[in-house]
Design a protein around this motif. Structure first.
Motif, PDB file in Angstrom:
ATOM      1  N   GLU A  31     -61.847 -57.168  79.647  1.00 41.04           N
ATOM      2  CA  GLU A  31     -60.998 -57.314  80.827  1.00 41.04           C
ATOM      3  C   GLU A  31     -60.696 -58.785  81.095  1.00 41.04           C
ATOM      4  O   GLU A  31     -59.569 -59.147  81.451  1.00 41.04           O
ATOM      5  CB  GLU A  31     -61.674 -56.688  82.046  1.00 41.04           C
ATOM      6  N   GLN A  32     -61.686 -59.635  80.914  1.00 37.53           N
ATOM      7  CA  GLN A  32     -61.488 -61.071  81.149  1.00 37.53           C
ATOM      8  C   GLN A  32     -60.628 -61.703  80.057  1.00 37.53           C
ATOM      9  O   GLN A  32     -59.816 -62.585  80.343  1.00 37.53           O
ATOM     10  CB  GLN A  32     -62.835 -61.786  81.257  1.00 37.53           C
ATOM     11  N   PHE A  33     -60.800 -61.262  78.816  1.00 38.71           N
ATOM     12  CA  PHE A  33     -59.948 -61.759  77.737  1.00 38.71           C
ATOM     13  C   PHE A  33     -58.483 -61.439  78.027  1.00 38.71           C
ATOM     14  O   PHE A  33     -57.590 -62.256  77.805  1.00 38.71           O
ATOM     15  CB  PHE A  33     -60.343 -61.150  76.388  1.00 38.71           C
ATOM     16  N   THR A  34     -58.233 -60.241  78.523  1.00 35.73           N
ATOM     17  CA  THR A  34     -56.875 -59.801  78.813  1.00 35.73           C
ATOM     18  C   THR A  34     -56.303 -60.517  80.034  1.00 35.73           C
ATOM     19  O   THR A  34     -55.132 -60.887  80.054  1.00 35.73           O
ATOM     20  CB  THR A  34     -56.858 -58.271  79.052  1.00 35.73           C
ATOM     21  N   ALA A  35     -57.129 -60.719  81.032  1.00 35.99           N
ATOM     22  CA  ALA A  35     -56.672 -61.293  82.296  1.00 35.99           C
ATOM     23  C   ALA A  35     -56.435 -62.801  82.248  1.00 35.99           C
ATOM     24  O   ALA A  35     -55.729 -63.334  83.099  1.00 35.99           O
ATOM     25  CB  ALA A  35     -57.673 -60.955  83.405  1.00 35.99           C
ATOM     26  N   HIS A  36     -57.016 -63.488  81.268  1.00 38.43           N
ATOM     27  CA  HIS A  36     -56.944 -64.953  81.244  1.00 38.43           C
ATOM     28  C   HIS A  36     -56.423 -65.460  79.913  1.00 38.43           C
ATOM     29  O   HIS A  36     -56.755 -64.934  78.853  1.00 38.43           O
ATOM     30  CB  HIS A  36     -58.322 -65.545  81.548  1.00 38.43           C
ATOM     31  N   GLU A  37     -55.640 -66.490  79.982  1.00 40.51           N
ATOM     32  CA  GLU A  37     -55.049 -67.103  78.792  1.00 40.51           C
ATOM     33  C   GLU A  37     -56.124 -67.759  77.917  1.00 40.51           C
ATOM     34  O   GLU A  37     -57.093 -68.315  78.439  1.00 40.51           O
ATOM     35  CB  GLU A  37     -54.041 -68.181  79.207  1.00 40.51           C
ATOM     36  N   PRO A  38     -55.927 -67.729  76.597  1.00 33.51           N
ATOM     37  CA  PRO A  38     -56.853 -68.447  75.715  1.00 33.51           C
ATOM     38  C   PRO A  38     -56.932 -69.926  76.108  1.00 33.51           C
ATOM     39  O   PRO A  38     -55.937 -70.522  76.505  1.00 33.51           O
ATOM     40  CB  PRO A  38     -56.217 -68.281  74.329  1.00 33.51           C
ATOM     41  N   GLY A  39     -58.117 -70.462  76.032  1.00 32.94           N
ATOM     42  CA  GLY A  39     -58.342 -71.855  76.373  1.00 32.94           C
ATOM     43  C   GLY A  39     -58.786 -72.075  77.805  1.00 32.94           C
ATOM     44  O   GLY A  39     -59.310 -73.131  78.139  1.00 32.94           O
ATOM     45  N   THR A  40     -58.594 -71.056  78.676  1.00 37.44           N
ATOM     46  CA  THR A  40     -59.046 -71.210  80.060  1.00 37.44           C
ATOM     47  C   THR A  40     -60.561 -71.065  80.123  1.00 37.44           C
ATOM     48  O   THR A  40     -61.192 -70.504  79.216  1.00 37.44           O
ATOM     49  CB  THR A  40     -58.403 -70.155  80.987  1.00 37.44           C
ATOM     50  N   ILE A  41     -61.129 -71.566  81.185  1.00 28.14           N
ATOM     51  CA  ILE A  41     -62.579 -71.467  81.374  1.00 28.14           C
ATOM     52  C   ILE A  41     -63.013 -70.004  81.387  1.00 28.14           C
ATOM     53  O   ILE A  41     -64.014 -69.635  80.773  1.00 28.14           O
ATOM     54  CB  ILE A  41     -63.003 -72.188  82.664  1.00 28.14           C
ATOM     55  N   GLU A  42     -62.244 -69.153  82.063  1.00 25.36           N
ATOM     56  CA  GLU A  42     -62.593 -67.731  82.151  1.00 25.36           C
ATOM     57  C   GLU A  42     -62.571 -67.066  80.774  1.00 25.36           C
ATOM     58  O   GLU A  42     -63.450 -66.248  80.465  1.00 25.36           O
ATOM     59  CB  GLU A  42     -61.626 -67.006  83.103  1.00 25.36           C
ATOM     60  N   HIS A  43     -61.581 -67.398  79.984  1.00 30.38           N
ATOM     61  CA  HIS A  43     -61.469 -66.821  78.640  1.00 30.38           C
ATOM     62  C   HIS A  43     -62.632 -67.280  77.765  1.00 30.38           C
ATOM     63  O   HIS A  43     -63.236 -66.484  77.036  1.00 30.38           O
ATOM     64  CB  HIS A  43     -60.123 -67.234  78.023  1.00 30.38           C
ATOM     65  N   ARG A  44     -62.947 -68.563  77.855  1.00 31.16           N
ATOM     66  CA  ARG A  44     -64.088 -69.089  77.093  1.00 31.16           C
ATOM     67  C   ARG A  44     -65.404 -68.468  77.548  1.00 31.16           C
ATOM     68  O   ARG A  44     -66.270 -68.169  76.727  1.00 31.16           O
ATOM     69  CB  ARG A  44     -64.150 -70.606  77.223  1.00 31.16           C
ATOM     70  N   MET A  45     -65.557 -68.296  78.858  1.00 31.71           N
ATOM     71  CA  MET A  45     -66.786 -67.684  79.376  1.00 31.71           C
ATOM     72  C   MET A  45     -66.910 -66.242  78.889  1.00 31.71           C
ATOM     73  O   MET A  45     -67.996 -65.794  78.521  1.00 31.71           O
ATOM     74  CB  MET A  45     -66.814 -67.737  80.904  1.00 31.71           C
ATOM     75  N   ALA A  46     -65.809 -65.518  78.874  1.00 28.98           N
ATOM     76  CA  ALA A  46     -65.836 -64.146  78.349  1.00 28.98           C
ATOM     77  C   ALA A  46     -66.289 -64.143  76.896  1.00 28.98           C
ATOM     78  O   ALA A  46     -67.071 -63.281  76.481  1.00 28.98           O
ATOM     79  CB  ALA A  46     -64.464 -63.490  78.492  1.00 28.98           C
ATOM     80  N   GLY A  47     -65.809 -65.113  76.124  1.00 29.01           N
ATOM     81  CA  GLY A  47     -66.240 -65.217  74.726  1.00 29.01           C
ATOM     82  C   GLY A  47     -67.717 -65.512  74.603  1.00 29.01           C
ATOM     83  O   GLY A  47     -68.416 -64.937  73.759  1.00 29.01           O
ATOM     84  N   ALA A  48     -68.201 -66.413  75.445  1.00 27.98           N
ATOM     85  CA  ALA A  48     -69.630 -66.748  75.415  1.00 27.98           C
ATOM     86  C   ALA A  48     -70.479 -65.532  75.765  1.00 27.98           C
ATOM     87  O   ALA A  48     -71.488 -65.251  75.108  1.00 27.98           O
ATOM     88  CB  ALA A  48     -69.921 -67.895  76.379  1.00 27.98           C
ATOM     89  N   VAL A  49     -70.060 -64.795  76.781  1.00 32.58           N
ATOM     90  CA  VAL A  49     -70.810 -63.606  77.185  1.00 32.58           C
ATOM     91  C   VAL A  49     -70.748 -62.551  76.083  1.00 32.58           C
ATOM     92  O   VAL A  49     -71.755 -61.917  75.754  1.00 32.58           O
ATOM     93  CB  VAL A  49     -70.279 -63.045  78.528  1.00 32.58           C
ATOM     94  N   GLU A  50     -69.573 -62.387  75.492  1.00 35.69           N
ATOM     95  CA  GLU A  50     -69.424 -61.413  74.411  1.00 35.69           C
ATOM     96  C   GLU A  50     -70.389 -61.710  73.260  1.00 35.69           C
ATOM     97  O   GLU A  50     -71.041 -60.803  72.743  1.00 35.69           O
ATOM     98  CB  GLU A  50     -67.987 -61.412  73.902  1.00 35.69           C
ATOM     99  N   TRP A  51     -70.468 -62.970  72.850  1.00 38.72           N
ATOM    100  CA  TRP A  51     -71.374 -63.325  71.764  1.00 38.72           C
ATOM    101  C   TRP A  51     -72.830 -63.126  72.169  1.00 38.72           C
ATOM    102  O   TRP A  51     -73.651 -62.682  71.359  1.00 38.72           O
ATOM    103  CB  TRP A  51     -71.129 -64.758  71.280  1.00 38.72           C
ATOM    104  N   GLY A  52     -73.162 -63.452  73.397  1.00 34.96           N
ATOM    105  CA  GLY A  52     -74.524 -63.221  73.878  1.00 34.96           C
ATOM    106  C   GLY A  52     -74.885 -61.752  73.851  1.00 34.96           C
ATOM    107  O   GLY A  52     -75.979 -61.369  73.415  1.00 34.96           O
ATOM    108  N   VAL A  53     -73.979 -60.913  74.304  1.00 35.56           N
ATOM    109  CA  VAL A  53     -74.207 -59.459  74.284  1.00 35.56           C
ATOM    110  C   VAL A  53     -74.408 -58.985  72.850  1.00 35.56           C
ATOM    111  O   VAL A  53     -75.353 -58.243  72.557  1.00 35.56           O
ATOM    112  CB  VAL A  53     -73.039 -58.705  74.960  1.00 35.56           C
ATOM    113  N   LYS A  54     -73.529 -59.424  71.948  1.00 35.55           N
ATOM    114  CA  LYS A  54     -73.641 -58.994  70.544  1.00 35.55           C
ATOM    115  C   LYS A  54     -74.993 -59.385  69.952  1.00 35.55           C
ATOM    116  O   LYS A  54     -75.631 -58.572  69.271  1.00 35.55           O
ATOM    117  CB  LYS A  54     -72.515 -59.602  69.706  1.00 35.55           C
ATOM    118  N   ASP A  55     -75.428 -60.610  70.195  1.00 38.58           N
ATOM    119  CA  ASP A  55     -76.715 -61.058  69.657  1.00 38.58           C
ATOM    120  C   ASP A  55     -77.878 -60.236  70.203  1.00 38.58           C
ATOM    121  O   ASP A  55     -78.774 -59.828  69.457  1.00 38.58           O
ATOM    122  CB  ASP A  55     -76.948 -62.544  69.961  1.00 38.58           C
ATOM    123  N   LEU A  56     -77.868 -60.003  71.492  1.00 40.15           N
ATOM    124  CA  LEU A  56     -78.958 -59.224  72.103  1.00 40.15           C
ATOM    125  C   LEU A  56     -78.950 -57.781  71.630  1.00 40.15           C
ATOM    126  O   LEU A  56     -80.007 -57.192  71.394  1.00 40.15           O
ATOM    127  CB  LEU A  56     -78.867 -59.294  73.627  1.00 40.15           C
TER     128      LEU A  56
END
Length: 143
Positions: A31-56
């Motif tokens: 939802e955050q990837f869709t709602a925010h443009e690439p390069g924005t803080i929100e988009h980057r944070m969504a990516g960070a959370v996504e990778w954290g979820v995948k690792d866990l």
């Protein structure tokens, strides 16, 4: 094992639980990837959370898989694997906390676990009681 509806112990965590919590968190990051443009803080944070979820999720799935295989459990240590599972699970649960009272959050299953099983809970409580009694005895002796 405890009540199948209420998660209480590490031994109660199933692959279905891991799949469900992963889907829930992945939906929120999408939802955050869709709602925010690439390069924005929100988009980057969504990516960070996504990778954290995948690792866990990978850590939790590996621990569950190895616990199901007696040879792997012996090789890696069953208790160590249960601790790995508990650590990964508890971090995933923490990540769902902002949605605790929202639709789709499974409050009965998505809760932190402290003990491996009922016996480990009894052992820990017994140890705490013995330590308390020993401390009180020392304090009484020094008074």
């Amino acid at each position: 094992m405890s009540d199948p509806q209420q998660l209480r112990y590490t031994v109660d965590i199933t692959s279905k639980d891991i799949d469900a919590i992963e889907a829930f968190l992945t939906t929120r990051t999408a939802e955050q990837f869709t709602a925010h443009e690439p390069g924005t803080i929100e988009h980057r944070m969504a990516g960070a959370v996504e990778w954290g979820v995948k690792d866990l999720v990978v850590d939790a799935r590996i621990a569950l898989e190895w616990l199901a295989d007696p040879e792997q459990a012996d090789l890696h240590g069953e208790l160590d694997l249960r601790h790995d599972l508990r650590r990964a699970w508890n971090l995933l649960v923490r990540m769902t906390n902002p949605w605790r009272r929202h639709p789709g959050h499974d409050t009965a299953r998505w809760c932190r676990v402290t003990y491996t099983d009922a016996q480990s809970e009894k052992d820990m409580k017994r140890g705490v009681e013995r330590a308390r009694a020993a401390r009180e005895a020392r304090e009484a002796a020094s008074a």
